[in-house]
Design an enzyme around this catalytic site. Structure first.
Site, PDB file in Angstrom:
ATOM      1  N   ASN A  15     -10.293  -0.817   0.136  1.00 32.85           N
ATOM      2  CA  ASN A  15      -8.850  -0.609   0.328  1.00 32.85           C
ATOM      3  C   ASN A  15      -8.250  -1.038  -1.083  1.00 32.85           C
ATOM      4  O   ASN A  15      -8.174  -2.140  -1.332  1.00 32.85           O
ATOM      5  CB  ASN A  15      -8.026  -1.448   1.381  1.00 32.85           C
ATOM      6  CG  ASN A  15      -6.732  -1.290   1.570  1.00 32.85           C
ATOM      7  OD1 ASN A  15      -6.082  -0.983   0.579  1.00 32.85           O
ATOM      8  ND2 ASN A  15      -6.107  -1.699   2.519  1.00 32.85           N
ATOM      9  N   HIS A  55      -3.529   6.783   3.210  1.00 32.73           N
ATOM     10  CA  HIS A  55      -3.956   5.344   2.518  1.00 32.73           C
ATOM     11  C   HIS A  55      -5.198   4.967   3.223  1.00 32.73           C
ATOM     12  O   HIS A  55      -5.426   5.240   4.403  1.00 32.73           O
ATOM     13  CB  HIS A  55      -2.986   4.500   2.739  1.00 32.73           C
ATOM     14  CG  HIS A  55      -3.414   3.216   2.370  1.00 32.73           C
ATOM     15  ND1 HIS A  55      -3.953   2.582   1.115  1.00 32.73           N
ATOM     16  CD2 HIS A  55      -3.356   1.873   3.390  1.00 32.73           C
ATOM     17  CE1 HIS A  55      -4.091   1.591   1.210  1.00 32.73           C
ATOM     18  NE2 HIS A  55      -3.628   0.828   2.356  1.00 32.73           N
ATOM     19  N   CYS A  93       0.842  -1.336   0.029  1.00 34.72           N
ATOM     20  CA  CYS A  93       0.063  -0.099  -0.085  1.00 34.72           C
ATOM     21  C   CYS A  93       0.802   1.186  -0.020  1.00 34.72           C
ATOM     22  O   CYS A  93       0.371   2.434  -0.077  1.00 34.72           O
ATOM     23  CB  CYS A  93      -0.955   0.032   1.303  1.00 34.72           C
ATOM     24  SG  CYS A  93      -1.962  -1.361   1.238  1.00 34.72           S
TER      25      CYS A  93
END
Ligand code: UT7
Length: 350
Positions: free
Chosen positions: A281, A251, A114
């Site tokens: 996500n 994020h 990520c």
């Protein structure tokens, strides 16, 4: 010498297919209310058969180039941050390079989970700052849902697919990255991983089908402290304080992580971009997609100081301060006008 790298274009792509929490209730023992309460996610996008990380990356890059007023032949460098590429090799970067017809461009993939997009943005900036390259395309793209075990309620409800891209160009005025901080702690690798077929045979995934493993609570514990410390340090490295920061783009892993970060940093939530409710996500795509939406919504203005901050598998972490704006020498149009007038790839641009 031009020694800054400003953002002159941006683009995003998300698949048309929306997967709601209610649909997930039919797949695994979960509920809309559990998912919303524990994660903030209401729905996510999922790739169709014709879509992959490289096809989405290409569409996001096309938009970004269009906004920058650049053609494929102008690109020197393409970096695709991804952990769900179409192939082990060739890279998504090469696939994007070919489809765009960017004949002069070097191209490669970068895997930092990520944190991948911020690692890639920092890397491309160095190539421009040294004068090696003038025009770079940095992309975060993931077909991550293809790695999920749809019987594991602890993970399958969390993720989604998509891509976001930025064009970076050399400039003389101090726009672009004002600081960056990249970090890694490989001892956290056991908490979030996806083996591949080149692992030791004893470590191969069941049925040789790659599927992710995550210890959610362990990752959560790491995430909050990491986001807070990384954001603080990146701001300090830029010679700024929190009050100088106009917008934070974190994020998007879990609303609770973002909101804990917000509380620890003591910043109001209206200075934080949050879109996890609609996408889940999306791993390395999450920050560029959130940035594109913030621009579209008029939340990013020339001269703003943005903080982009992430954590991910590895463990990795990354944070940077980005001074938004395009100097007249490079810009072909007002960024804010261009951002407001486009659809931003919603609904599956083909
Ligand atoms: O980009 C980086 C990637 N990952 C992350 O950032 C993830 C970070 N971690 C998290 O976001 C959270 O840990 C999760 C959302 C994954 C899980 O939330 P949690 O509050 O930490 O739940 P938990 O794992 O401690 O599980 C609590 C309970 C368990 O049931 P029991 O043992 O208490 O009966 C789980 O089995 O919730 C259960 N559970 C679910 N229940 C309904 C776990 N997943 C689900 C689900 N629906 N989808």
């Amino acid at each position: 010498m031009n020694n800054h790298a400003c953002v002159t274009g941006w683009g995003m792509y998300v698949p048309e297919r929306v997967l709601t929490n209610q649909e997930l209730e039919k797949l695994v023992d979960t509920s809309d209310s559990w998912i919303i309460e524990r994660t903030g996610i209401r729905e996510r996008r999922v790739v169709a058969d014709h879509e992959t990380a490289s096809t989405m990356a290409t569409e996001a890059a096309r938009q970004a180039l269009d906004r920058a007023g650049l053609e494929a032949k102008d690109i020197d460098l393409i970096i695709v941050a991804t952990v769900s590429p179409d192939n082990y090799y060739p890279s998504c970067g090469c696939q994007v390079q070919d489809t765009l017809g960017a004949k002069r461009a070097a191209a490669f993939d970068l895997g930092a989970g990520c944190s991948g997009f911020l690692y890639a943005l920092s890397t491309a900036t160095q190539f421009i700052k040294t004068g090696a390259y003038r025009n770079a395309v940095v992309i975060g793209a993931e077909a991550f849902t293809r790695t999920l075990n749809w019987e594991d309620r602890g993970t399958c409800v969390l993720f989604g697919d998509g891509a976001g891209a930025l064009v970076l160009q050399a400039c003389q005025e101090p726009f672009g990255l004002r600081s960056f901080l990249l970090g890694a702690d490989g001892s956290g690798g056991k908490f979030l991983y996806l083996r591949n077929l080149c692992a030791r045979p004893g470590d191969w995934p069941e049925n040789n089908r790659p599927q992710m493993y995550m210890d959610g609570p362990e990752v959560f514990k790491f995430a909050v402290g990491s986001m807070v410390n990384t954001a603080r340090e990146a701001i300090k490295m830029a010679g700024l304080s929190l009050s100088d920061i106009d917008l934070i783009i974190p994020h998007q892993a879990n609303y609770r992580i973002i909101s804990s970060m917000t509380r620890f940093l003591k910043i109001p939530e209206d200075r934080v971009v949050i879109n996890i409710d609609r996408y889940g996500n999306t791993v390395s795509a999450s920050i560029p997609v959130a940035l594109c939406e913030a621009i579209r919504d008029g939340r990013v203005k020339d001269g703003d100081n943005l903080v982009l901050v992430s954590f991910g598998t590895g463990f990795t972490w990354a944070g940077l301060v980005l001074k938004w704006g395009v100097p007249a020498e490079v810009g072909k149009r007002s960024l804010s006008q261009a951002g407001a007038s486009r659809g931003d790839g919603q609904g599956g641009v083909k």
